[in-house]
Design a protein around this motif. Structure first.
Motif, PDB file in Angstrom:
ATOM      1  N   ARG A 175       0.832  -1.194   0.000  1.00 28.01           N
ATOM      2  CA  ARG A 175       0.000   0.000   0.000  1.00 28.01           C
ATOM      3  C   ARG A 175       0.875   1.256   0.000  1.00 28.01           C
ATOM      4  O   ARG A 175       2.022   1.222   0.460  1.00 28.01           O
ATOM      5  CB  ARG A 175      -0.901   0.041   1.242  1.00 28.01           C
ATOM      6  CG  ARG A 175      -1.904  -1.101   1.321  1.00 28.01           C
ATOM      7  CD  ARG A 175      -3.037  -0.952   0.282  1.00 28.01           C
ATOM      8  NE  ARG A 175      -3.972  -2.070   0.343  1.00 28.01           N
ATOM      9  CZ  ARG A 175      -3.862  -3.191  -0.377  1.00 28.01           C
ATOM     10  NH1 ARG A 175      -2.850  -3.352  -1.212  1.00 28.01           N
ATOM     11  NH2 ARG A 175      -4.765  -4.147  -0.265  1.00 28.01           N
ATOM     12  N   VAL A 176       0.305   2.342  -0.483  1.00 27.20           N
ATOM     13  CA  VAL A 176       1.030   3.624  -0.498  1.00 27.20           C
ATOM     14  C   VAL A 176       1.387   4.029   0.928  1.00 27.20           C
ATOM     15  O   VAL A 176       0.565   3.909   1.840  1.00 27.20           O
ATOM     16  CB  VAL A 176       0.156   4.709  -1.161  1.00 27.20           C
ATOM     17  CG1 VAL A 176       0.799   6.093  -1.016  1.00 27.20           C
ATOM     18  CG2 VAL A 176      -0.051   4.393  -2.626  1.00 27.20           C
ATOM     19  N   GLY A 177       2.615   4.475   1.112  1.00 28.48           N
ATOM     20  CA  GLY A 177       3.062   4.927   2.432  1.00 28.48           C
ATOM     21  C   GLY A 177       3.885   3.907   3.183  1.00 28.48           C
ATOM     22  O   GLY A 177       4.504   4.239   4.189  1.00 28.48           O
ATOM     23  N   MET A 178       3.896   2.659   2.715  1.00 29.75           N
ATOM     24  CA  MET A 178       4.671   1.638   3.433  1.00 29.75           C
ATOM     25  C   MET A 178       6.178   1.886   3.286  1.00 29.75           C
ATOM     26  O   MET A 178       6.650   2.190   2.192  1.00 29.75           O
ATOM     27  CB  MET A 178       4.344   0.244   2.904  1.00 29.75           C
ATOM     28  CG  MET A 178       2.984  -0.247   3.331  1.00 29.75           C
ATOM     29  SD  MET A 178       2.691  -1.914   2.713  1.00 29.75           S
ATOM     30  CE  MET A 178       1.145  -2.289   3.510  1.00 29.75           C
ATOM     31  N   PRO A 179       6.922   1.756   4.383  1.00 23.61           N
ATOM     32  CA  PRO A 179       8.378   1.923   4.291  1.00 23.61           C
ATOM     33  C   PRO A 179       9.058   0.743   3.608  1.00 23.61           C
ATOM     34  O   PRO A 179       8.600  -0.401   3.753  1.00 23.61           O
ATOM     35  CB  PRO A 179       8.819   2.037   5.743  1.00 23.61           C
ATOM     36  CG  PRO A 179       7.680   1.648   6.576  1.00 23.61           C
ATOM     37  CD  PRO A 179       6.449   1.536   5.747  1.00 23.61           C
ATOM     38  N   VAL A 180      10.118   1.036   2.873  1.00 20.21           N
ATOM     39  CA  VAL A 180      10.864  -0.005   2.161  1.00 20.21           C
ATOM     40  C   VAL A 180      12.311   0.015   2.670  1.00 20.21           C
ATOM     41  O   VAL A 180      12.928   1.080   2.736  1.00 20.21           O
ATOM     42  CB  VAL A 180      10.820   0.242   0.641  1.00 20.21           C
ATOM     43  CG1 VAL A 180      11.592  -0.826  -0.117  1.00 20.21           C
ATOM     44  CG2 VAL A 180       9.378   0.286   0.160  1.00 20.21           C
ATOM     45  N   VAL A 181      12.816  -1.143   3.027  1.00 22.32           N
ATOM     46  CA  VAL A 181      14.153  -1.240   3.624  1.00 22.32           C
ATOM     47  C   VAL A 181      14.917  -2.430   3.037  1.00 22.32           C
ATOM     48  O   VAL A 181      14.358  -3.220   2.273  1.00 22.32           O
ATOM     49  CB  VAL A 181      14.051  -1.429   5.166  1.00 22.32           C
ATOM     50  CG1 VAL A 181      13.337  -0.265   5.808  1.00 22.32           C
ATOM     51  CG2 VAL A 181      13.360  -2.739   5.523  1.00 22.32           C
ATOM     52  N   THR A 182      16.178  -2.518   3.395  1.00 20.83           N
ATOM     53  CA  THR A 182      16.958  -3.743   3.190  1.00 20.83           C
ATOM     54  C   THR A 182      17.620  -4.047   4.536  1.00 20.83           C
ATOM     55  O   THR A 182      17.563  -3.190   5.436  1.00 20.83           O
ATOM     56  CB  THR A 182      18.070  -3.568   2.125  1.00 20.83           C
ATOM     57  OG1 THR A 182      19.075  -2.720   2.677  1.00 20.83           O
ATOM     58  CG2 THR A 182      17.563  -2.967   0.838  1.00 20.83           C
ATOM     59  N   PRO A 183      18.258  -5.178   4.699  1.00 21.08           N
ATOM     60  CA  PRO A 183      18.954  -5.429   5.970  1.00 21.08           C
ATOM     61  C   PRO A 183      20.019  -4.367   6.266  1.00 21.08           C
ATOM     62  O   PRO A 183      20.386  -4.167   7.416  1.00 21.08           O
ATOM     63  CB  PRO A 183      19.594  -6.799   5.751  1.00 21.08           C
ATOM     64  CG  PRO A 183      18.707  -7.460   4.752  1.00 21.08           C
ATOM     65  CD  PRO A 183      18.245  -6.368   3.843  1.00 21.08           C
ATOM     66  N   GLY A 240      13.387   3.683   1.036  1.00 18.89           N
ATOM     67  CA  GLY A 240      12.421   4.720   0.658  1.00 18.89           C
ATOM     68  C   GLY A 240      11.026   4.359   1.099  1.00 18.89           C
ATOM     69  O   GLY A 240      10.835   3.623   2.071  1.00 18.89           O
ATOM     70  N   GLN A 241      10.063   4.834   0.336  1.00 20.45           N
ATOM     71  CA  GLN A 241       8.665   4.703   0.736  1.00 20.45           C
ATOM     72  C   GLN A 241       7.809   4.437  -0.505  1.00 20.45           C
ATOM     73  O   GLN A 241       8.069   5.024  -1.570  1.00 20.45           O
ATOM     74  CB  GLN A 241       8.264   6.036   1.374  1.00 20.45           C
ATOM     75  CG  GLN A 241       6.870   6.091   1.887  1.00 20.45           C
ATOM     76  CD  GLN A 241       6.512   7.507   2.333  1.00 20.45           C
ATOM     77  OE1 GLN A 241       7.344   8.413   2.351  1.00 20.45           O
ATOM     78  NE2 GLN A 241       5.259   7.713   2.672  1.00 20.45           N
ATOM     79  N   VAL A 242       6.805   3.572  -0.373  1.00 19.90           N
ATOM     80  CA  VAL A 242       5.935   3.259  -1.512  1.00 19.90           C
ATOM     81  C   VAL A 242       5.072   4.490  -1.831  1.00 19.90           C
ATOM     82  O   VAL A 242       4.434   5.049  -0.940  1.00 19.90           O
ATOM     83  CB  VAL A 242       5.023   2.049  -1.202  1.00 19.90           C
ATOM     84  CG1 VAL A 242       4.047   1.802  -2.351  1.00 19.90           C
ATOM     85  CG2 VAL A 242       5.852   0.807  -0.934  1.00 19.90           C
ATOM     86  N   VAL A 243       5.131   4.946  -3.088  1.00 20.31           N
ATOM     87  CA  VAL A 243       4.310   6.098  -3.471  1.00 20.31           C
ATOM     88  C   VAL A 243       3.182   5.716  -4.426  1.00 20.31           C
ATOM     89  O   VAL A 243       2.267   6.502  -4.665  1.00 20.31           O
ATOM     90  CB  VAL A 243       5.159   7.224  -4.113  1.00 20.31           C
ATOM     91  CG1 VAL A 243       5.969   7.942  -3.071  1.00 20.31           C
ATOM     92  CG2 VAL A 243       6.035   6.703  -5.229  1.00 20.31           C
TER      93      VAL A 243
END
Lengths: 166, 285
Positions: free
Chosen positions: B146-154, B159-162
């Motif tokens: 969903r829009v707004g979810m944070p995106v990371v790696t280990p 960034g963030q889902v837009v």
């Protein structure tokens, strides 16, 4: 309906471009294949077909940016008109001169995109996105020249009408 | 009238194709629009092509790298075994600390804001405009993104889902000028704001007072105050910290912890608002 052919080709090329840019680990450099199509239709297509193709390419680029604002359809049609204007004095129908027009259009398009983004944004940091323009100009020109025979399959004709918008 | 329209048909059509998007852009500015049916169709058509291309290119690259990697594999394996033994010792110590931490949290009545299982996604492309630094991943709203979810790696924050459409989504990268994260210096707990610098390589550090304790090499982690990222995720390392002669704030940059140009897989944290969990009244202090 050649503009449908160019639109389908733009969709395919933009999809491939996204993957290639990621594969080559580019940061702000892109390969503006859509612009190569816009320049081609400006030098060879009729006014209506060319403008519709340019708009369609710009729309697709806008959708692919993840933040569609209407900037890229406007810039694509503006580039179409400007190339048409330049083509009054420079014959861009040969492969070499077409390459030069693509190079000029790529640099101009990047500067215009940065200018309009800056115009509607409080940030001043967008200028940094221009750091990739020299390589982007080279890659787009190379891609445009390489794809030229493919474009000729869709629009083989010479531009029938003189003048910018007639 | 008809004669006029017929005579100036071409300039009028080109003028309309110029003016309509320009007015849309100038009136809606930088906000962008929600994807409509046609946008969704375009994205649904393009993402399978990109998925197949990515799979093919990565397959070729992996095969080539496999041959190269065989050279010196025996020495590498011995080195890895030794390193693994050390790591196992460290892991054991960390597990002990984790168990102790959990016991102490229980004693203090702390409610942990844990979230659901992260969604693993493969990066399938970078957007074709350098004005907006974002990337495309192969998981979308069909998989719960969903829009707004944070995106990371280990390694840290990406960034963030837009935008999430069908089976793909777009992630605004940390380095985009529109990206803003609440950050905190891990060592001194000094707070600040981290924004993208637009060149794809570094971030700008803002709103840190000149008298605050921050030096080159300090790790910057998420503060959890921006309503997007859970706190404690590594953002990057402070660099070129300077205290100008005038002004309230120091200047500096943050080198992202994650090399955003070489990402292959990312994790999406399935929360749209990382708000702190309010402790239950009976356990609250």
């Amino acid at each position: 309906m050649k503009f449908l052919g160019f639109s389908a080709l733009a969709l395919l090329l933009l999809s491939v471009e996204e993957v290639l840019v990621k594969t080559f680990s580019f940061e702000v450099t892109r390969i503006d294949v859509g612009l190569a199509i816009v320049v081609y239709v400006a030098t060879r297509g009729t006014t209506i077909e060319g403008a519709l193709s340019a708009f369609s390419v710009g729309y697709l680029l806008d959708v692919f940016t993840s933040k569609p604002t209407g900037l890229y359809p406007f810039l694509a049609v503006l580039t179409f008109v400007l190339v048409r204007l330049v083509a009054q004095v420079v014959d861009g129908r040969s492969r070499a001169s077409y390459g030069l027009l693509v190079a000029g259009a790529t640099a101009g398009h990047a500067v215009l995109a940065m200018f309009f983004t800056w115009l509607t944004s409080s940030d001043e940091v967008h200028v940094l996105s221009l750091s990739g323009v020299p390589l982007q100009t080279f890659l787009t020109t190379a891609a445009g020249v390489a794809l030229w025979p493919l474009f000729r399959k869709i629009e083989p004709g010479e531009r029938p009408d003189p003048g910018v918008l007639s | 009238m008809f004669k006029f329209l017929s005579r100036f048909r071409e300039p009028l059509i080109v003028g309309a194709l110029l003016l309509v998007p320009l007015l849309t852009y100038l009136t809606k500015g930088h906000r962008g629009r929600e994807p409509n049916t046609f946008d969704r169709l375009v994205l649904r058509l393009s993402s399978p092509v990109q998925g197949v291309l990515t799979w093919g290119l990565e397959g070729v690259a992996a095969s080539a790298a496999g041959y190269v990697a065989l050279r010196g594999a025996h020495e590498d394996a011995a080195s890895c075994r030794s390193e693994l033994a050390h790591k196992n010792e460290e892991l054991n110590a960390l597990n002990e600390a984790k168990a102790e931490n959990a016991r102490l949290k229980t004693m203090l009545g702390y409610v942990d804001g844990t979230h659901d299982q992260e969604i693993v996604a493969r990066v399938i492309g970078l957007n074709p405009s350098s004005q907006y630094l974002s990337m495309r991943i192969d998981r979308g709203e069909d998989q719960g993104v969903r829009v707004g979810m944070p995106v990371v790696t280990p390694d840290g924050v990406v960034g963030q889902v837009v935008r999430a459409v069908g089976s793909s989504a777009d992630v605004l990268l940390l380095t985009d000028p529109a990206s803003r994260i609440g950050g905190v210096v891990q060592r001194s707990r000094v707070r600040g704001s981290v924004t993208g610098a637009g060149d794809g390589r570094k971030l700008a550090l803002n709103l840190v007072r000149r008298e605050d304790d921050l030096v080159d090499g300090d790790a910057i982690v998420t503060a959890g105050s921006d309503g997007v990222f859970p706190r404690g995720l590594l953002v990057g390392t402070a660099k070129s910290i300077a205290r100008p002669a005038v002004g309230m704030f120091l200047t500096g940059v943050v080198v992202p912890a994650v090399d955003l140009s070489r990402l292959e897989e990312v994790l999406i944290i399935p929360v749209t608002m990382a708000a702190p969990v309010v402790p239950a009244k009976d356990g609250a202090r």
